[in-house]
Design a protein around this motif. Structure first.
Motif, mmCIF file in Angstrom:
data_model
loop_
_atom_site.group_PDB
_atom_site.id
_atom_site.type_symbol
_atom_site.label_atom_id
_atom_site.label_comp_id
_atom_site.label_asym_id
_atom_site.label_seq_id
_atom_site.Cartn_x
_atom_site.Cartn_y
_atom_site.Cartn_z
ATOM 1 N N ARG A 223 -1.833 -3.600 -10.062
ATOM 2 C CA ARG A 223 -1.557 -4.454 -11.344
ATOM 3 C C ARG A 223 -0.333 -5.020 -11.333
ATOM 4 N N MET A 224 0.816 -4.100 -10.898
ATOM 5 C CA MET A 224 2.244 -4.661 -10.995
ATOM 6 C C MET A 224 2.419 -5.351 -9.921
ATOM 7 N N LEU A 225 1.980 -5.209 -8.852
ATOM 8 C CA LEU A 225 2.048 -5.997 -7.608
ATOM 9 C C LEU A 225 1.651 -7.281 -7.641
ATOM 10 N N GLU A 226 0.648 -7.617 -8.721
ATOM 11 C CA GLU A 226 -0.071 -8.806 -9.045
ATOM 12 C C GLU A 226 0.978 -9.516 -9.978
ATOM 13 N N GLY A 227 1.963 -8.874 -10.335
ATOM 14 C CA GLY A 227 2.942 -9.515 -11.261
ATOM 15 C C GLY A 227 3.928 -10.711 -10.818
ATOM 16 N N GLN A 228 4.563 -11.395 -11.731
ATOM 17 C CA GLN A 228 5.605 -12.454 -11.278
ATOM 18 C C GLN A 228 6.611 -11.744 -10.725
ATOM 19 N N ALA A 229 7.078 -10.305 -10.691
ATOM 20 C CA ALA A 229 7.931 -9.803 -10.207
ATOM 21 C C ALA A 229 8.257 -9.526 -8.690
ATOM 22 N N TRP A 230 6.816 -9.862 -8.179
ATOM 23 C CA TRP A 230 6.962 -9.623 -6.555
ATOM 24 C C TRP A 230 6.283 -10.834 -5.809
ATOM 25 N N HIS A 231 6.673 -11.317 -4.722
ATOM 26 C CA HIS A 231 6.467 -12.322 -3.830
ATOM 27 C C HIS A 231 5.550 -11.649 -2.766
ATOM 28 N N ARG A 232 4.267 -12.291 -2.449
ATOM 29 C CA ARG A 232 3.713 -11.690 -1.441
ATOM 30 C C ARG A 232 4.029 -12.636 -0.182
ATOM 31 N N LEU A 233 4.600 -12.032 0.990
ATOM 32 C CA LEU A 233 4.855 -12.635 2.065
ATOM 33 C C LEU A 233 3.700 -12.625 3.120
ATOM 34 N N LEU A 234 3.192 -11.514 3.269
ATOM 35 C CA LEU A 234 2.363 -11.302 4.638
ATOM 36 C C LEU A 234 0.982 -10.367 3.911
ATOM 37 N N PRO A 235 -0.083 -10.435 4.480
ATOM 38 C CA PRO A 235 -1.287 -9.282 3.998
ATOM 39 C C PRO A 235 -0.295 -8.140 3.719
ATOM 40 N N ASP A 236 -0.355 -7.456 2.454
ATOM 41 C CA ASP A 236 0.174 -6.034 2.178
ATOM 42 C C ASP A 236 1.714 -6.031 2.299
ATOM 43 N N VAL A 237 2.303 -7.153 2.516
ATOM 44 C CA VAL A 237 4.009 -7.062 2.503
ATOM 45 C C VAL A 237 4.415 -7.972 1.379
ATOM 46 N N TYR A 238 5.463 -7.312 0.654
ATOM 47 C CA TYR A 238 5.872 -7.810 -0.656
ATOM 48 C C TYR A 238 7.258 -7.679 -0.505
ATOM 49 N N VAL A 239 8.118 -8.704 -1.234
ATOM 50 C CA VAL A 239 9.470 -8.731 -1.640
ATOM 51 C C VAL A 239 9.604 -9.253 -3.226
ATOM 52 N N HIS A 240 10.835 -8.432 -3.605
ATOM 53 C CA HIS A 240 10.976 -8.697 -5.189
ATOM 54 C C HIS A 240 11.294 -10.247 -5.351
ATOM 55 N N ALA A 241 10.891 -10.757 -6.469
ATOM 56 C CA ALA A 241 11.149 -12.078 -6.229
ATOM 57 C C ALA A 241 12.497 -12.670 -6.384
ATOM 58 N N ASP A 242 13.267 -11.921 -6.854
ATOM 59 C CA ASP A 242 14.962 -12.260 -6.861
ATOM 60 C C ASP A 242 15.390 -12.223 -5.251
ATOM 61 N N GLY A 243 14.647 -11.627 -4.392
ATOM 62 C CA GLY A 243 15.273 -11.453 -2.952
ATOM 63 C C GLY A 243 14.633 -12.431 -2.109
ATOM 64 N N TYR A 244 13.447 -13.053 -2.625
ATOM 65 C CA TYR A 244 12.656 -14.200 -2.009
ATOM 66 C C TYR A 244 13.449 -15.455 -1.709
ATOM 67 N N GLN A 245 13.795 -15.533 -0.400
ATOM 68 C CA GLN A 245 14.471 -16.620 0.052
ATOM 69 C C GLN A 245 13.530 -17.392 1.250
ATOM 70 N N SER B 261 0.902 -1.072 0.109
ATOM 71 C CA SER B 261 0.201 0.161 -0.093
ATOM 72 C C SER B 261 0.858 1.250 -0.043
ATOM 73 N N ARG B 262 2.077 1.273 0.713
ATOM 74 C CA ARG B 262 2.950 2.320 0.671
ATOM 75 C C ARG B 262 3.605 2.769 -0.470
ATOM 76 N N ALA B 263 3.900 1.410 -1.156
ATOM 77 C CA ALA B 263 4.591 1.549 -2.696
ATOM 78 C C ALA B 263 3.741 2.176 -3.587
ATOM 79 N N ILE B 264 2.404 1.703 -3.637
ATOM 80 C CA ILE B 264 1.503 2.231 -4.238
ATOM 81 C C ILE B 264 1.021 3.943 -4.239
ATOM 82 N N ALA B 265 1.171 4.265 -2.675
ATOM 83 C CA ALA B 265 0.760 5.524 -2.411
ATOM 84 C C ALA B 265 1.909 6.549 -2.843
#
Length: 308
Positions: A30-52, A19-23
């Motif tokens: 729509r970008m957040l729903e793409g494959q470049a991002w991984h959802r960790l928790l509700p409203d918390v994301y990380v870039h797919a390359d950084g997901y461990q 939500s903050r990134a969008i604001a």
């Protein structure tokens, strides 16, 4: 254009609030729903390359974004941030929350509820975390006894807290669950413990009714020359007790161990060596062997002292 060129620099490495990134105009929904991002928790994301998925620090960073004021990362997770890894693979992030806060549950979050004072919480790498003293206080009273001693020993060994500091914290703290165990843990705590398995080995000896051994004892020969440091020792009987971890199987370490073992034997020391399998599965075998060694050394000392 490569996908990495579309990643805002601010979002390239660490978890973030969607939500903050969008604001801030960095991403769209729509970008957040793409494959470049991984959802960790509700409203918390990380870039797919950084997901461990097994990176506990990543999960701590993610969970911290969701915490309200007066909450903090605690327990084993706090110890991990302080440099003491007591975690199992995929352990949830332990957090302490105010009693009036009830978030949605998540499998990667283990929440407890209690009131902390301002002195109990600090910041580590911009994360709210319980202080080393509070972390030791919680682990020492809430974990199972052996694991509690292991945790407190590890925090002491890294000089994150001292026994007298923790004892003072305990004395000043109002009664709460686990206080009796914490007193026992402090009586058993060893600031010089070399590793969690050494702590477990020491407790096997103590719980088996054997004398408390000296941790990290330095051995010198008759000229005062330093020979080596042993994990646990009964200096009176020149008995050394060593925990053999996997690193002892490396060729260079193995050669050093052989040389040190020969030097210790030349100084009249008996060295008993035990593995994780001995400590975790066959403690009775350890107790029997050490008790036998002490008895043999006592008899030998009596025979030497007896008039001929």
């Amino acid at each position: 254009m490569p996908r990495t060129a579309k990643v805002p620099r601010e979002l390239a490495f660490l978890p973030f609030l969607g939500s903050r990134a969008i604001a801030d105009g960095l991403l769209t929904r729509r970008m957040l729903e793409g494959q470049a991002w991984h959802r960790l928790l509700p409203d918390v994301y990380v870039h797919a390359d950084g997901y461990q998925p097994d990176d506990h620090r990543m999960w701590c960073d993610a969970v911290a974004l969701t915490l309200p004021p007066c909450a903090a990362i605690c327990g084993r997770s706090a110890a991990y941030l302080w440099g003491v890894n007591l975690l199992d693979r995929q352990s949830p992030v332990a957090v302490v929350l105010p009693g009036n806060y009830r978030p949605r549950g998540h499998q990667r979050v283990a929440a407890s509820y209690q009131r902390l004072t301002g002195d109990d919480i600090t910041r580590f790498a911009n994360l709210p975390v319980t202080t080393p003293a509070r972390t030791a206080f919680d682990l020492g009273r809430l974990l199972p006894r052996v694991e509690a001693v292991v945790a407190v020993d590890a925090l002491l060994a890294r000089r994150l807290v001292r026994v007298d500091t923790l004892a003072g914290y305990l004395a000043a703290h109002p009664p709460c669950p686990g206080i009796r165990q914490l007193r026992q843990v402090l009586a058993l705590a060893e600031p010089h413990s070399g590793s969690p398995m050494e702590t477990r080995l020491r407790l096997v000896l103590i719980d088996g009714g054997l004398p408390t051994p000296v941790a990290q004892h330095e051995v010198h020969d008759h000229r005062g020359r330093f020979v080596g440091r042993v994990d646990l020792a009964y200096p009176r009987w020149r008995i050394a007790i060593e925990y053999e971890g996997d690193h002892h199987r490396e060729r260079t370490q193995f050669r050093r161990d052989v040389a040190r073992l020969n030097d210790l034997r030349a100084c009249g020391w008996l060295v008993l060596r035990f593995t994780a399998d001995d400590v975790l599965r066959h403690p009775d075998r350890i107790i029997a062997l050490v008790r036998q060694a002490i008895a043999e050394r006592r008899r030998a000392a009596q025979a030497t002292d007896s008039p001929s």
